[in-house]
Design an enzyme around this catalytic site. Structure first.
Site, PDB file in Angstrom:
ATOM      1  CG  ASP A 200      63.880  41.687  22.134  1.00  0.00           C
ATOM      2  OD1 ASP A 200      63.980  42.372  21.108  1.00  0.00           O
ATOM      3  OD2 ASP A 200      63.066  41.944  23.045  1.00  0.00           O
TER       4      ASP A 200
ATOM      5  CD  GLU B 171      67.325  45.331  20.204  1.00  0.00           C
ATOM      6  OE1 GLU B 171      66.827  46.243  19.532  1.00  0.00           O
ATOM      7  OE2 GLU B 171      66.815  44.942  21.278  1.00  0.00           O
TER       8      GLU B 171
HETATM    9  C1  QV4 Z   1      52.144  51.686  24.793  1.00  0.00           C
HETATM   10  C2  QV4 Z   1      52.762  53.032  25.098  1.00  0.00           C
HETATM   11  C3  QV4 Z   1      53.688  52.954  26.299  1.00  0.00           C
HETATM   12  C4  QV4 Z   1      52.904  52.453  27.489  1.00  0.00           C
HETATM   13  C5  QV4 Z   1      52.176  51.149  27.146  1.00  0.00           C
HETATM   14  C6  QV4 Z   1      51.235  50.852  28.268  1.00  0.00           C
HETATM   15  O1  QV4 Z   1      53.505  53.464  23.955  1.00  0.00           O
HETATM   16  O2  QV4 Z   1      54.271  54.204  26.588  1.00  0.00           O
HETATM   17  O3  QV4 Z   1      53.814  52.230  28.537  1.00  0.00           O
HETATM   18  O4  QV4 Z   1      51.423  51.220  25.907  1.00  0.00           O
HETATM   19  O5  QV4 Z   1      50.730  49.587  28.173  1.00  0.00           O
HETATM   20  C7  QV4 Z   1      54.334  48.059  21.618  1.00  0.00           C
HETATM   21  C8  QV4 Z   1      53.794  49.382  21.152  1.00  0.00           C
HETATM   22  C9  QV4 Z   1      53.779  50.396  22.237  1.00  0.00           C
HETATM   23  C10 QV4 Z   1      53.024  49.873  23.423  1.00  0.00           C
HETATM   24  C11 QV4 Z   1      53.672  48.581  23.840  1.00  0.00           C
HETATM   25  C12 QV4 Z   1      52.933  47.943  24.982  1.00  0.00           C
HETATM   26  O6  QV4 Z   1      54.531  49.883  20.063  1.00  0.00           O
HETATM   27  O7  QV4 Z   1      53.165  51.579  21.781  1.00  0.00           O
HETATM   28  O8  QV4 Z   1      53.207  50.810  24.493  1.00  0.00           O
HETATM   29  O9  QV4 Z   1      53.699  47.640  22.760  1.00  0.00           O
HETATM   30  O10 QV4 Z   1      51.673  47.545  24.561  1.00  0.00           O
HETATM   31  C13 QV4 Z   1      58.626  45.866  19.573  1.00  0.00           C
HETATM   32  C14 QV4 Z   1      58.127  47.200  19.047  1.00  0.00           C
HETATM   33  C15 QV4 Z   1      57.492  48.013  20.144  1.00  0.00           C
HETATM   34  C16 QV4 Z   1      56.412  47.197  20.824  1.00  0.00           C
HETATM   35  C17 QV4 Z   1      57.106  45.976  21.417  1.00  0.00           C
HETATM   36  C18 QV4 Z   1      56.173  45.068  22.203  1.00  0.00           C
HETATM   37  O11 QV4 Z   1      59.202  47.930  18.485  1.00  0.00           O
HETATM   38  O12 QV4 Z   1      56.892  49.172  19.567  1.00  0.00           O
HETATM   39  O13 QV4 Z   1      55.754  47.970  21.815  1.00  0.00           O
HETATM   40  O14 QV4 Z   1      57.659  45.207  20.350  1.00  0.00           O
HETATM   41  O15 QV4 Z   1      55.111  44.654  21.429  1.00  0.00           O
HETATM   42  C19 QV4 Z   1      64.529  50.411  22.261  1.00  0.00           C
HETATM   43  C20 QV4 Z   1      65.080  49.168  22.944  1.00  0.00           C
HETATM   44  C21 QV4 Z   1      65.243  48.017  21.992  1.00  0.00           C
HETATM   45  C22 QV4 Z   1      63.989  47.780  21.147  1.00  0.00           C
HETATM   46  C23 QV4 Z   1      63.653  49.083  20.434  1.00  0.00           C
HETATM   47  C24 QV4 Z   1      62.408  48.982  19.595  1.00  0.00           C
HETATM   48  O16 QV4 Z   1      66.306  49.458  23.598  1.00  0.00           O
HETATM   49  O17 QV4 Z   1      65.546  46.860  22.745  1.00  0.00           O
HETATM   50  O18 QV4 Z   1      63.450  50.115  21.387  1.00  0.00           O
HETATM   51  N1  QV4 Z   1      64.151  46.666  20.222  1.00  0.00           N
HETATM   52  C25 QV4 Z   1      63.693  45.301  20.571  1.00  0.00           C
HETATM   53  C26 QV4 Z   1      62.994  44.613  19.417  1.00  0.00           C
HETATM   54  C27 QV4 Z   1      61.658  45.279  19.154  1.00  0.00           C
HETATM   55  C28 QV4 Z   1      60.766  45.060  20.350  1.00  0.00           C
HETATM   56  C29 QV4 Z   1      61.468  45.080  21.631  1.00  0.00           C
HETATM   57  C30 QV4 Z   1      62.825  45.241  21.747  1.00  0.00           C
HETATM   58  C31 QV4 Z   1      60.688  44.742  22.832  1.00  0.00           C
HETATM   59  O19 QV4 Z   1      63.819  44.624  18.289  1.00  0.00           O
HETATM   60  O20 QV4 Z   1      61.064  44.797  17.987  1.00  0.00           O
HETATM   61  O21 QV4 Z   1      59.766  46.098  20.380  1.00  0.00           O
HETATM   62  O22 QV4 Z   1      60.715  43.322  22.917  1.00  0.00           O
HETATM   63  O23 QV4 Z   1      65.541  51.063  21.521  1.00  0.00           O
END
Ligand code: QV4
Ligand code: CA
Length: 511
Positions: free
Chosen positions: A212, A248
């Site tokens: 990831d 990824e």
């Molecule tokens: C919020 C604010 C942030 C702030 C934070 C402060 O938006 O700006 O900094 O609070 O605490 C979730 C929420 C998000 C929240 C964050 C922290 O959506 O709003 O931030 O948690 O609480 C998944 C989801 C994310 C989620 C994350 C962790 O998609 O929305 O964040 O899990 O729970 C990029 C990357 C790529 C990524 C992709 C989604 O390059 O690597 O974005 N894809 C992978 C996974 C994905 C996962 C992650 C990475 C993180 O496939 O499912 O994100 O592990 O392109």
């Protein structure tokens, strides 16, 4: 010559680019948010018989339990420790799944979240899936254990501590992705803790990992972790087999970080694939299926032997990650089946099929505000995947992999494996056809008029069942038939209003 062939076969078998699927099985399947108990029985009752090579499972390690919003799917991307308890099940259930799937030749790939721990914003306490204490503000994760020394707080140079600019490779790797505490992967201690977790899974019998957020890790740090990994468990894999690795990295071009930086470590997700294929099938931006003649590297994609491809993934099927509006999903079933059919028929890359759950979408200003909704559940406990009398799934599990058109194209890909891309035909618009050597042939009509003509299939003469409109059952076809003449040609007709405007035949569907 024989000796050389043997050596190269062993080489392929060792490498991190090989999914270690059983002979004759190729595609892998993402059972997003499934419980381990359901995956175990699905391997035995369905996946092995239908020729699926392996399953990507949701992250198995302890995560933060998030209640606002209530139990989002994305809480599983917020690790608290490397203990194996989640909504999908406990360690015993995980072990049981890996054993049972391996015993029927279906591999398990773990989604490894190793770039970060949970978000800094979570309250300290024991709101976690194994009940372990953590305090993100103090960087305390005693169940690993990690402490302040193990995070990149000092290394990250942005004012906010988060990633602000994707054109700056250093901050993409050293700063926080959406508030997630970024691990100091250059530290040997951190590398060792991660490798211990991955080795624990390898010893249980997993065949590899999705890494990831690989874009957010330096390729050299990933390599240092991979160098610490054990060979696969010899109960199921040949001696010396290295874990399959797919990283990824979302590289649609125009950013500081390129997919190619990661090729040395293993395969990489090719996100251009689903974004472009969706655009073509939707006929957006003047795209047409005729242009798919040089699909693959010809479209600027990474080399086929480094690519992991998919039509949609768990992020972009709900507007997270990349790809945008062109991404096709089960919500657009007719186009989706064509796209998945095309992917599975085409030789490029290792193909991954998506299997989803349904959620109540609610669009506000073009965005689904319910994009967070977790798997079907009772008060947070993930619901069982039930099977209906007609073999589809209940409890809001979509089970795209059980749709006849998709399941039968998995078999098509297995039969076509290793065969060249042959006998391309197109009408200059959205009617196309191609074969895979003398083993398989597929025809699409995505135009607004019907298709009716004779095509060279490359197949031996005989009567074949179309595996899109039906199955070969006993000595008969439940759907339509295709008659291949002695010269390899056959007549095809496909109405543009057909629910599934494509036909596929292969050596295994011959009567
Ligand atoms: C919020 C604010 C942030 C702030 C934070 C402060 O938006 O700006 O900094 O609070 O605490 C979730 C929420 C998000 C929240 C964050 C922290 O959506 O709003 O931030 O948690 O609480 C998944 C989801 C994310 C989620 C994350 C962790 O998609 O929305 O964040 O899990 O729970 C990029 C990357 C790529 C990524 C992709 C989604 O390059 O690597 O974005 N894809 C992978 C996974 C994905 C996962 C992650 C990475 C993180 O496939 O499912 O994100 O592990 O392109
Ligand atoms: Ca990082």
């Amino acid at each position: 010559m024989k000796f050389f062939l043997l050596l190269s076969a062993v080489g392929v078998c060792w490498a991190q680019y090989n999914p270690h699927t059983r002979q004759g099985r190729t595609a892998i399947l993402h059972l997003f948010e499934w419980r381990w108990a359901d995956i175990a029985v699905e391997c035995e009752r369905y996946l092995a018989r239908k020729g699926f090579g392996g399953v990507q499972v949701s992250p198995p390690n302890e995560n933060a339990v998030i209640t606002n919003p209530y139990r989002p799917w994305w809480e599983r991307y917020q690790p608290v420790s490397y203990k194996l308890c989640t909504r999908s099940g406990n360690e015993d259930e995980f072990r049981n799944m890996v054993t049972r799937c391996n015993n029927v030749g279906v591999r398990i790939y773990v989604d490894a979240v190793i770039n970060h721990m949970c978000a800094e914003s979570n309250a300290p306490g024991t709101s976690s899936t194994c009940g372990n204490y953590y305090n993100p503000q103090n960087r305390e994760f005693p169940a690993v254990p990690y402490s302040g020394w193990d995070f990149n707080d000092a290394k990250c140079k942005t004012g906010s501590g988060g990633i602000e600019n994707y054109n700056d490779a250093a901050q993409v790797r050293d700063c926080r992705l959406t508030g997630l505490l970024d691990l100091a992967l250059e530290k040997d201690y951190v590398r060792t803790k991660i490798a211990e977790y991955m080795n624990y899974l390898i010893d249980i019998g997993v065949a590899g990992f999705r890494l990831d957020a690989s874009k957010h890790m330096w390729p050299g740090d990933i390599k240092a972790i991979l160098d610490k990994l054990n060979n696969l468990n010899t109960n199921w894999f040949p001696e010396g087999s290295r874990p399959f690795i797919f990283q990824e990295v979302i590289d649609l071009g125009g950013e500081a970080i390129k997919s190619s930086e990661y090729f040395g470590n293993g395969r990489v997700t090719e996100f251009k694939y689903g974004a472009k294929l969706g655009t073509v099938i939707r006929k957006w931006n003047g795209e047409k299926m005729a242009y798919l003649k040089n699909w693959g590297e010809g479209w600027g994609f990474m080399p086929s032997d480094r690519a992991l491809v998919f039509v949609d993934n768990h992020d972009n099927q709900r507007g997270h990650g990349a790809g945008g509006a062109s991404i096709l999903t089960f919500w657009d079933a007719r186009m989706y089946k064509m796209a998945v059919g095309f992917m599975l028929a085409h030789p490029y890359g290792i193909a991954r099929v998506m299997s989803s759950y349904r959620w109540e979408r609610h669009f506000e200003n073009g965005k689904d505000v319910n994009d967070w909704i977790g798997p079907p559940n009772n008060n947070g406990a993930t619901k069982e995947v039930t099977i209906n009398p007609d073999t589809t799934c209940g409890n809001d599990w979509v089970c795209e992999h059980r749709w006849r058109q998709i399941r039968n194209m998995v078999a098509f890909r297995n039969i076509a494996d290793g065969e060249p891309f042959t006998n391309w035909w197109d009408n200059g618009s959205n009617q196309v056809a191609f074969g895979r050597g003398n083993k398989a042939f597929i025809v699409f009509n995505n135009d607004d008029w019907s298709l009716s003509l004779t095509l060279q299939t490359g197949l031996p003469a005989g009567t074949y069942c179309d595996v899109i409109s039906g199955d070969k059952v006993g000595g008969d076809c439940t759907g339509s038939r295709v008659y291949v003449s002695d010269d390899g040609t056959a007549e095809f007709s496909i109405s543009n209003t057909a629910e599934d405007p494509f036909i596929a035949i292969h050596a295994g569907s011959k009567l």
